[in-house]
Design a protein around this motif. Structure first.
Motif, PDB file in Angstrom:
ATOM      1  N   ILE A 164       0.840  -1.201   0.000  1.00  0.00           N
ATOM      2  CA  ILE A 164       0.000   0.000   0.000  1.00  0.00           C
ATOM      3  C   ILE A 164       0.874   1.250   0.000  1.00  0.00           C
ATOM      4  N   ALA A 165       1.911   1.245   0.823  1.00  0.00           N
ATOM      5  CA  ALA A 165       2.807   2.408   0.889  1.00  0.00           C
ATOM      6  C   ALA A 165       3.457   2.667  -0.466  1.00  0.00           C
ATOM      7  N   ALA A 166       3.815   1.595  -1.176  1.00  0.00           N
ATOM      8  CA  ALA A 166       4.413   1.756  -2.503  1.00  0.00           C
ATOM      9  C   ALA A 166       3.410   2.319  -3.501  1.00  0.00           C
ATOM     10  N   ALA A 167       2.170   1.858  -3.422  1.00  0.00           N
ATOM     11  CA  ALA A 167       1.131   2.388  -4.311  1.00  0.00           C
ATOM     12  C   ALA A 167       0.893   3.870  -4.028  1.00  0.00           C
ATOM     13  N   ARG A 168       0.895   4.227  -2.759  1.00  0.00           N
ATOM     14  CA  ARG A 168       0.691   5.630  -2.387  1.00  0.00           C
ATOM     15  C   ARG A 168       1.834   6.499  -2.920  1.00  0.00           C
ATOM     16  N   GLU A 169       3.067   6.002  -2.802  1.00  0.00           N
ATOM     17  CA  GLU A 169       4.246   6.777  -3.209  1.00  0.00           C
ATOM     18  C   GLU A 169       4.341   6.902  -4.722  1.00  0.00           C
ATOM     19  N   THR A 170       4.048   5.827  -5.445  1.00  0.00           N
ATOM     20  CA  THR A 170       4.223   5.831  -6.899  1.00  0.00           C
ATOM     21  C   THR A 170       2.998   6.318  -7.659  1.00  0.00           C
ATOM     22  N   GLY A 171       1.829   6.232  -7.033  1.00  0.00           N
ATOM     23  CA  GLY A 171       0.587   6.546  -7.735  1.00  0.00           C
ATOM     24  C   GLY A 171       0.101   5.427  -8.620  1.00  0.00           C
ATOM     25  N   LEU A 172       0.806   4.284  -8.609  1.00  0.00           N
ATOM     26  CA  LEU A 172       0.367   3.125  -9.396  1.00  0.00           C
ATOM     27  C   LEU A 172      -0.707   2.360  -8.636  1.00  0.00           C
ATOM     28  N   PRO A 173      -1.652   1.739  -9.342  1.00  0.00           N
ATOM     29  CA  PRO A 173      -2.750   1.066  -8.653  1.00  0.00           C
ATOM     30  C   PRO A 173      -2.304  -0.161  -7.870  1.00  0.00           C
ATOM     31  N   LEU A 174      -2.815  -0.281  -6.676  1.00  0.00           N
ATOM     32  CA  LEU A 174      -2.653  -1.459  -5.841  1.00  0.00           C
ATOM     33  C   LEU A 174      -3.591  -2.540  -6.367  1.00  0.00           C
ATOM     34  N   ILE A 175      -3.077  -3.766  -6.493  1.00  0.00           N
ATOM     35  CA  ILE A 175      -3.870  -4.881  -7.018  1.00  0.00           C
ATOM     36  C   ILE A 175      -4.112  -5.856  -5.881  1.00  0.00           C
ATOM     37  N   ILE A 176      -5.373  -5.962  -5.445  1.00  0.00           N
ATOM     38  CA  ILE A 176      -5.725  -6.675  -4.220  1.00  0.00           C
ATOM     39  C   ILE A 176      -6.349  -8.038  -4.501  1.00  0.00           C
ATOM     40  N   HIS A 177      -5.811  -9.047  -3.812  1.00  0.00           N
ATOM     41  CA  HIS A 177      -6.404 -10.381  -3.721  1.00  0.00           C
ATOM     42  C   HIS A 177      -6.993 -10.499  -2.316  1.00  0.00           C
ATOM     43  N   SER A 178      -8.260 -10.827  -2.234  1.00  0.00           N
ATOM     44  CA  SER A 178      -8.900 -10.971  -0.920  1.00  0.00           C
ATOM     45  C   SER A 178      -9.774 -12.214  -0.917  1.00  0.00           C
ATOM     46  N   ARG A 179      -9.520 -13.099   0.060  1.00  0.00           N
ATOM     47  CA  ARG A 179     -10.333 -14.306   0.172  1.00  0.00           C
ATOM     48  C   ARG A 179     -10.516 -14.664   1.635  1.00  0.00           C
ATOM     49  N   ALA A 180     -11.774 -14.758   2.047  1.00  0.00           N
ATOM     50  CA  ALA A 180     -12.138 -15.139   3.423  1.00  0.00           C
ATOM     51  C   ALA A 180     -11.495 -14.216   4.440  1.00  0.00           C
ATOM     52  N   ALA A 181     -11.358 -12.929   4.090  1.00  0.00           N
ATOM     53  CA  ALA A 181     -10.697 -11.978   4.986  1.00  0.00           C
ATOM     54  C   ALA A 181     -11.363 -10.605   4.902  1.00  0.00           C
ATOM     55  N   ASP A 182     -12.654 -10.589   4.647  1.00  0.00           N
ATOM     56  CA  ASP A 182     -13.339  -9.334   4.343  1.00  0.00           C
ATOM     57  C   ASP A 182     -13.179  -8.276   5.429  1.00  0.00           C
ATOM     58  N   GLU A 183     -13.360  -8.656   6.700  1.00  0.00           N
ATOM     59  CA  GLU A 183     -13.337  -7.665   7.775  1.00  0.00           C
ATOM     60  C   GLU A 183     -11.959  -7.033   7.909  1.00  0.00           C
ATOM     61  N   ASP A 184     -10.919  -7.861   7.953  1.00  0.00           N
ATOM     62  CA  ASP A 184      -9.561  -7.318   8.068  1.00  0.00           C
ATOM     63  C   ASP A 184      -9.189  -6.515   6.829  1.00  0.00           C
ATOM     64  N   MET A 185      -9.608  -6.980   5.663  1.00  0.00           N
ATOM     65  CA  MET A 185      -9.281  -6.267   4.430  1.00  0.00           C
ATOM     66  C   MET A 185      -9.892  -4.875   4.420  1.00  0.00           C
ATOM     67  N   ALA A 186     -11.174  -4.782   4.738  1.00  0.00           N
ATOM     68  CA  ALA A 186     -11.841  -3.478   4.754  1.00  0.00           C
ATOM     69  C   ALA A 186     -11.188  -2.561   5.775  1.00  0.00           C
ATOM     70  N   GLN A 187     -10.837  -3.109   6.930  1.00  0.00           N
ATOM     71  CA  GLN A 187     -10.236  -2.293   7.989  1.00  0.00           C
ATOM     72  C   GLN A 187      -8.876  -1.735   7.560  1.00  0.00           C
ATOM     73  N   ILE A 188      -8.029  -2.589   6.996  1.00  0.00           N
ATOM     74  CA  ILE A 188      -6.686  -2.138   6.616  1.00  0.00           C
ATOM     75  C   ILE A 188      -6.746  -1.148   5.455  1.00  0.00           C
ATOM     76  N   LEU A 189      -7.548  -1.444   4.434  1.00  0.00           N
ATOM     77  CA  LEU A 189      -7.649  -0.526   3.301  1.00  0.00           C
ATOM     78  C   LEU A 189      -8.145   0.848   3.745  1.00  0.00           C
ATOM     79  N   THR A 190      -9.117   0.853   4.665  1.00  0.00           N
ATOM     80  CA  THR A 190      -9.675   2.122   5.142  1.00  0.00           C
ATOM     81  C   THR A 190      -8.685   2.869   6.024  1.00  0.00           C
ATOM     82  N   GLU A 191      -8.045   2.160   6.945  1.00  0.00           N
ATOM     83  CA  GLU A 191      -7.039   2.788   7.810  1.00  0.00           C
ATOM     84  C   GLU A 191      -5.927   3.422   6.985  1.00  0.00           C
TER      85      GLU A 191
END
Length: 283
Positions: A127-154
C-alpha cells in the motif's frame, strides 16, 4: 452479377487487466496466446508477478509483446515463504516503463490463515508503494473481508492511493467499502458462472465507471470454457456477461471498461498513447 464480399468486422477493443502469462500453462505457445487475444479484441493485458524471484521472466514477457504490461508483488499465499518485500524495493521496480501496478497483494485466510500477520505486514508495504508511486494497488482478498476493509480504510486515511479489487468475489459489504474509497472492482470469469448471481448483483449495484474485466488466466475460465485453461482471449466472454449485467451492448461495455482501465492504469494508457504516436510518426 458479381457477389459483394462481406465486410470484415473488427471486434471491439477490450483489456485483460489481470493474467499470469509467465505460468507454465503458457510456456509452449505464448506468442499464439497473445495473438489469439488480439484477434478477440484484447489488445492490452497486464501480466502479474506473484513472487519477486519470478520477476525477470514476467518482465521479459512484457518487453517482448507490445500490448503486454506487468505488475509485481508478493501474493498473500506466498507471504510466509518469500522474503518480505519492502516498500523501497517496489518503488525501485516501478521505474520500468511497462511496470504499471503494485501487486498482487492482499489477504487470503482460506488456505493460509496461519500467516495472517505477515500477510498484513506485506500488504501495508505494498500500500505504501502504491501511495508513493501513484500506481494502482492490485488486491487479492479471500475469506478476509473484515480485516481487508479495515486495513484498506485505515491506510487510506494515512494518504490516498488507487486500487483495484482483483477477481472480486467477496461480500457486498467489502464491495461497498472499496467503492466508498474510490476503488475499482474487477470482474473475472466467476461472474459468468451460472450460480454466481450474487456476484453479478454486486457488480450491477456498482457504478459502471468503477468496473474492470480480467481473466486471471490460466484460472477461472468463463463458459463455454469452464474447467479448461483460461487465456486472455476469453476476456471477451466475461465482458459479454458484464454487458448483460449492465444492460449494455457489448461494444459499449468494452469501451467503458477500457476507459476505466486507462483511468486507473494511467501509466499503461500513457505508454500506449506514446507508442501510437511514435508508430504514426514512422508511417
Amino acid at each position: 452479377m458479381t457477389e459483394t464480399a462481406a465486410p470484415i468486422t473488427t471486434p471491439p477493443q477490450i483489456v485483460d487487466s489481470h493474467c499470469h502469462l509467465d505460468f507454465p500453462n503458457f510456456a509452449e505457445e505464448l506468442p499464439q496466446v497473445v495473438a489469439r487475444a488480439k484477434e478477440a479484441g484484447v489488445m492490452r493485458m497486464v501480466t502479474i508477478c506473484t513472487k519477486l524471484r519470478n520477476l525477470p521472466a514476467v518482465r521479459t514477457i512484457a518487453e517482448a509483446h507490445s500490448g503486454v504490461f506487468f505488475a509485481a508483488g508478493t501474493h498473500p499465499m506466498s507471504a510466509a515463504d518469500e522474503p518480505l518485500v519492502s516498500t523501497d524495493e517496489l518503488i525501485a521496480l516501478s521505474q520500468h516503463p511497462k511496470f504499471v501496478g503494485i501487486g498482487e497483494t492482499g489477504l487470503d485466510y482460506h488456505y493460509t490463515a496461519e500467516s495472517a500477520e505477515i500477510q498484513k505486514t506485506s500488504l501495508r508495504n505494498h500500500i505504501a508503494a502504491a501511495r508513493e508511486t501513484g500506481l494502482p494497488l492490485i488486491i487479492h482478498s479471500r475469506a478476509a473481508d473484515e480485516d481487508m476493509a479495515q486495513i484498506l480504510t485505515e491506510e487510506h486515511r494515512n494518504g490516498a492511493y488507487p486500487c483495484v479489487m482483483h477477481c472480486f468475489s467477496s461480500s457486498p459489504e467489502l464491495a461497498r467499502a472499496a467503492l466508498d474509497l474510490g476503488f475499482y472492482l474487477s470482474m473475472s470469469g466467476i461472474a459468468a458462472f451460472p450460480k454466481s448471481q450474487e456476484i453479478r448483483d454486486i457488480f450491477a449495484a456498482a457504478p459502471l465507471d468503477r468496473v474492470l474485466v480480467e481473466t486471471d488466466a490460466p484460472y477461472l475460465a468463463p463458459p463455454p470454457f469452464r474447467g479448461k485453461r483460461n487465456e486472455p482471449a476469453y476476456t471477451a466472454h466475461t465482458a459479454r456477461k458484464g454487458a448483460e449485467v449492465f444492460g449494455l451492448d457489448y461494444a459499449d461495455f468494452a469501451a467503458a471498461t477500457s476507459a476505466n482501465f486507462d483511468r486507473l492504469f494511467s501509466k499503461a494508457a500513457a505508454h500506449t498513447e506514446s507508442a501510437a504516436i511514435s508508430l504514426a510518426a514512422r508511417a
